[in-house]
Design an enzyme around this catalytic site. Sequence first.
Site, short mmCIF file in Angstrom:
data_model
loop_
_atom_site.label_atom_id
_atom_site.label_comp_id
_atom_site.label_asym_id
_atom_site.label_seq_id
_atom_site.Cartn_x
_atom_site.Cartn_y
_atom_site.Cartn_z
N ASP A 21 6.85 3.32 11.67
CA ASP A 21 7.51 3.06 10.06
C ASP A 21 7.48 4.26 9.34
O ASP A 21 7.10 5.03 9.44
CB ASP A 21 6.78 1.79 9.12
N ASP A 23 7.39 4.98 4.68
CA ASP A 23 7.07 4.36 3.65
C ASP A 23 5.50 3.49 3.33
O ASP A 23 5.40 2.78 3.87
CB ASP A 23 7.93 3.41 2.74
#
Length: 232
Positions: A21, A23
């Site tokens: 991922d 963020d």
Amino acid sequence: AAAGRRRSLPSPQSLRAILFDVDGTLCDSDPVHYQAFRDMLQEVGFQGGAPITREYFCGHISGKHNRDIGLLLFPDWDEAKRSKFFDDKEAYFRGLAAKDLKALPGLHKLCKWIKEKGLRRAAVSNAPKENVEFMISQVGLEGFFETVILGSDCARAKPFPDPYLKALDHFGITADNAFVFEDSPSGIKAGVAAGMAVVGLTTGNPEAALREAGATFLAKNYDDPAIWAALE
């Protein structure tokens, strides 16, 4: 996911890819998103102008796709108005983040290890394209990821498995050949639903929520001995 059913990471022999991922996973961006949402929502008079709490942010916003956040926060707004709010919010976020967004400790060491092992790597994010490119550049990883999969490029964003399934498909591998690094319950659920083991990073969300979502184990950052024990 009951603890007994949590998938373990692939063995070194079968590991072929690591999916990240962006963020809160490559960098600790959640506090900056929280500030941006808090300020912008106050400005539009959300909750009568009362600032949102950290708990509200973690429970309703963190890790989710803007499309879904918009429907939740502004059910009465039209698409154009919601879209404008998020464009403004993301521009504000990038302005705030440009000052102090840094890679999580140990990230570069892990990326070097991944390259040395010849593993495939993808970034899989619910964030808008501009943010993803901005954050990858901020942490000094331009050119590291072989592919970047966006939630908006899939029929369904996280917490559905579609973005992670698309990454597996891109590399022509199965869920047994890869695992995921995530920091939000939404992202962990997506990785688990795609059949993979997920390492939950405790950068911003409550540990109980990450466990509940099905994380295989939790780590503070990429220097965490638990990660290296699992890899080696």
